[in-house]
Design a protein around this motif. Structure first.
Motif, PDB file in Angstrom:
ATOM      1  N   ASN A  92       0.818  -1.220   0.000  1.00  0.00           N
ATOM      2  CA  ASN A  92       0.000   0.000   0.000  1.00  0.00           C
ATOM      3  C   ASN A  92       0.848   1.264   0.000  1.00  0.00           C
ATOM      4  O   ASN A  92       0.310   2.365   0.139  1.00  0.00           O
ATOM      5  CB  ASN A  92      -0.934   0.018   1.214  1.00  0.00           C
ATOM      6  CG  ASN A  92      -2.291  -0.564   0.898  1.00  0.00           C
ATOM      7  OD1 ASN A  92      -2.700  -0.628  -0.250  1.00  0.00           O
ATOM      8  ND2 ASN A  92      -3.000  -0.990   1.925  1.00  0.00           N
ATOM      9  N   ILE A  93       2.158   1.141  -0.123  1.00  0.00           N
ATOM     10  CA  ILE A  93       3.058   2.295  -0.087  1.00  0.00           C
ATOM     11  C   ILE A  93       3.506   2.612  -1.513  1.00  0.00           C
ATOM     12  O   ILE A  93       4.048   1.747  -2.205  1.00  0.00           O
ATOM     13  CB  ILE A  93       4.278   2.021   0.805  1.00  0.00           C
ATOM     14  CG1 ILE A  93       3.831   1.696   2.234  1.00  0.00           C
ATOM     15  CG2 ILE A  93       5.238   3.220   0.794  1.00  0.00           C
ATOM     16  CD1 ILE A  93       4.941   1.172   3.132  1.00  0.00           C
ATOM     17  N   LEU A 144       2.443   2.417   8.786  1.00  0.00           N
ATOM     18  CA  LEU A 144       1.384   1.425   8.983  1.00  0.00           C
ATOM     19  C   LEU A 144       0.401   1.603   7.833  1.00  0.00           C
ATOM     20  O   LEU A 144      -0.426   2.510   7.834  1.00  0.00           O
ATOM     21  CB  LEU A 144       0.702   1.620  10.342  1.00  0.00           C
ATOM     22  CG  LEU A 144       1.632   1.565  11.556  1.00  0.00           C
ATOM     23  CD1 LEU A 144       0.826   1.619  12.848  1.00  0.00           C
ATOM     24  CD2 LEU A 144       2.514   0.320  11.534  1.00  0.00           C
ATOM     25  N   ASP A 145       0.527   0.738   6.844  1.00  0.00           N
ATOM     26  CA  ASP A 145      -0.143   0.927   5.560  1.00  0.00           C
ATOM     27  C   ASP A 145      -1.322  -0.020   5.352  1.00  0.00           C
ATOM     28  O   ASP A 145      -1.423  -0.680   4.323  1.00  0.00           O
ATOM     29  CB  ASP A 145       0.865   0.818   4.413  1.00  0.00           C
ATOM     30  CG  ASP A 145       1.558  -0.549   4.347  1.00  0.00           C
ATOM     31  OD1 ASP A 145       1.990  -1.049   5.398  1.00  0.00           O
ATOM     32  OD2 ASP A 145       1.672  -1.104   3.236  1.00  0.00           O
ATOM     33  N   VAL A 199      -0.750   4.738   1.177  1.00  0.00           N
ATOM     34  CA  VAL A 199       0.103   5.879   1.509  1.00  0.00           C
ATOM     35  C   VAL A 199       0.747   6.326   0.204  1.00  0.00           C
ATOM     36  O   VAL A 199       1.549   5.593  -0.379  1.00  0.00           O
ATOM     37  CB  VAL A 199       1.180   5.499   2.551  1.00  0.00           C
ATOM     38  CG1 VAL A 199       2.122   6.682   2.789  1.00  0.00           C
ATOM     39  CG2 VAL A 199       0.528   5.054   3.849  1.00  0.00           C
ATOM     40  N   GLN A 200       0.357   7.503  -0.251  1.00  0.00           N
ATOM     41  CA  GLN A 200       0.863   8.055  -1.503  1.00  0.00           C
ATOM     42  C   GLN A 200       1.839   9.185  -1.183  1.00  0.00           C
ATOM     43  O   GLN A 200       1.456  10.166  -0.544  1.00  0.00           O
ATOM     44  CB  GLN A 200      -0.280   8.592  -2.367  1.00  0.00           C
ATOM     45  CG  GLN A 200       0.170   9.099  -3.716  1.00  0.00           C
ATOM     46  CD  GLN A 200       0.606   7.959  -4.633  1.00  0.00           C
ATOM     47  OE1 GLN A 200      -0.133   6.996  -4.850  1.00  0.00           O
ATOM     48  NE2 GLN A 200       1.801   8.073  -5.197  1.00  0.00           N
ATOM     49  N   ILE A 201       3.093   9.034  -1.602  1.00  0.00           N
ATOM     50  CA  ILE A 201       4.145  10.025  -1.328  1.00  0.00           C
ATOM     51  C   ILE A 201       4.659  10.533  -2.661  1.00  0.00           C
ATOM     52  O   ILE A 201       5.029   9.757  -3.535  1.00  0.00           O
ATOM     53  CB  ILE A 201       5.279   9.397  -0.499  1.00  0.00           C
ATOM     54  CG1 ILE A 201       4.728   8.869   0.836  1.00  0.00           C
ATOM     55  CG2 ILE A 201       6.394  10.422  -0.253  1.00  0.00           C
ATOM     56  CD1 ILE A 201       5.734   8.103   1.668  1.00  0.00           C
ATOM     57  N   GLY A 202       4.701  11.864  -2.821  1.00  0.00           N
ATOM     58  CA  GLY A 202       5.068  12.476  -4.085  1.00  0.00           C
ATOM     59  C   GLY A 202       6.561  12.480  -4.358  1.00  0.00           C
ATOM     60  O   GLY A 202       7.356  11.837  -3.671  1.00  0.00           O
ATOM     61  N   ASP A 203       6.948  13.257  -5.361  1.00  0.00           N
ATOM     62  CA  ASP A 203       8.345  13.404  -5.754  1.00  0.00           C
ATOM     63  C   ASP A 203       9.085  14.344  -4.802  1.00  0.00           C
ATOM     64  O   ASP A 203       8.482  15.260  -4.220  1.00  0.00           O
ATOM     65  CB  ASP A 203       8.449  13.987  -7.165  1.00  0.00           C
ATOM     66  CG  ASP A 203       7.889  13.070  -8.231  1.00  0.00           C
ATOM     67  OD1 ASP A 203       7.763  11.861  -7.978  1.00  0.00           O
ATOM     68  OD2 ASP A 203       7.578  13.585  -9.331  1.00  0.00           O
ATOM     69  N   ASN A 204      10.379  14.113  -4.655  1.00  0.00           N
ATOM     70  CA  ASN A 204      11.270  15.019  -3.906  1.00  0.00           C
ATOM     71  C   ASN A 204      10.863  15.193  -2.450  1.00  0.00           C
ATOM     72  O   ASN A 204      10.995  16.277  -1.885  1.00  0.00           O
ATOM     73  CB  ASN A 204      11.333  16.400  -4.596  1.00  0.00           C
ATOM     74  CG  ASN A 204      11.683  16.289  -6.051  1.00  0.00           C
ATOM     75  OD1 ASN A 204      12.657  15.628  -6.417  1.00  0.00           O
ATOM     76  ND2 ASN A 204      10.874  16.908  -6.893  1.00  0.00           N
ATOM     77  N   VAL A 205      10.384  14.132  -1.844  1.00  0.00           N
ATOM     78  CA  VAL A 205       9.993  14.176  -0.428  1.00  0.00           C
ATOM     79  C   VAL A 205      11.171  13.711   0.419  1.00  0.00           C
ATOM     80  O   VAL A 205      11.778  12.676   0.128  1.00  0.00           O
ATOM     81  CB  VAL A 205       8.751  13.302  -0.169  1.00  0.00           C
ATOM     82  CG1 VAL A 205       8.460  13.181   1.327  1.00  0.00           C
ATOM     83  CG2 VAL A 205       7.546  13.878  -0.908  1.00  0.00           C
ATOM     84  N   PHE A 206      11.485  14.485   1.455  1.00  0.00           N
ATOM     85  CA  PHE A 206      12.550  14.145   2.406  1.00  0.00           C
ATOM     86  C   PHE A 206      11.917  13.879   3.760  1.00  0.00           C
ATOM     87  O   PHE A 206      11.118  14.689   4.246  1.00  0.00           O
ATOM     88  CB  PHE A 206      13.554  15.292   2.546  1.00  0.00           C
ATOM     89  CG  PHE A 206      14.362  15.586   1.303  1.00  0.00           C
ATOM     90  CD1 PHE A 206      14.266  14.811   0.167  1.00  0.00           C
ATOM     91  CD2 PHE A 206      15.236  16.648   1.290  1.00  0.00           C
ATOM     92  CE1 PHE A 206      15.015  15.086  -0.966  1.00  0.00           C
ATOM     93  CE2 PHE A 206      15.985  16.939   0.158  1.00  0.00           C
ATOM     94  CZ  PHE A 206      15.873  16.156  -0.973  1.00  0.00           C
TER      95      PHE A 206
END
Length: 197
Positions: free
Chosen positions: A74-75, A90-91, A95-102
């Motif tokens: 789910n990540i 905890l997925d 869980v959607q994480i975009g570009d260039n995330v630190f």
């Protein structure tokens, strides 16, 4: 996604006793154990293991071990993603994480929650609500992100924050509960001496 397709966002499901969910979580823990104990010199093997675990990813990302999650499938992470040590996701939901995330060390991203009433909680019931983190977000050390939160692109979440509601785009946010402190401005691009918020 397989068995996780039966988990509907916000609806209660049996997280503690469902044999299929328990099996998938065990398989995930086995992969995580391998990932977290591989030598840094075994970079190719580490990349293979993490790619098999995640729902989707690009060519360019780093997740420093140790890393922990429930399912992995789910990540979904974008390009140029970096997560420092002790990331916990905890997925139960996406869980959607975009570009260039630190992401700094010791961050928790939680889609899962439990009923407030004791009777249903003791039955092993749980719910999961998706979390979305936009492009170019920086999340400081020790941040907790709770179920259902959306963090807008280009925002900064200060260390130690507890994010219980949506954060808009292009802001610096901090606190418990986390709230917008100010907008990110052109002046931030010219700062040479950095200070605490």
């Amino acid at each position: 996604m397989g068995i996780l397709e039966n988990v509907k966002p916000g609806e209660l499901y049996d997280a503690n006793y469902d044999p299929d969910l328990l099996r998938v979580r065990k398989e995930t823990k086995i992969k995580l154990h391998e990932y977290n104990t591989l030598s840094p010199s075994e970079e190719e093997k580490r990349n293979q293991v993490i790619r098999e675990l995640l729902g989707s990813c690009t060519e360019n990302f780093i997740i420093e071990p140790p890393f922990f999650c429930d399912y992995g499938s789910n990540i979904h992470i974008g390009d140029n993603f970096y997560a420092n040590h002790n990331l916990v996701i905890l997925d139960g939901a996406k869980v959607q994480i975009g570009d260039n995330v630190f992401i700094a060390p010791n961050v928790g991203i939680y889609t899962a929650g439990h009923p407030i009433d004791v009777k249903r909680r003791l039955q092993g019931l749980e719910y999961a609500i998706p979390v979305t983190i936009g492009d170019n977000v920086w999340i400081g050390g020790g941040v907790s992100v709770i179920p259902g939160v959306n963090i807008g692109k280009n925002s900064v979440i200060a260390a130690g924050s507890v994010v219980i509601r949506d954060i808009p785009e292009g802001v610096v946010a901090a606190g418990n509960p986390c709230r917008e402190i100010r907008k990110v401005t052109e002046k931030d691009c010219m700062t040479k001496n950095f200070k605490k918020l």
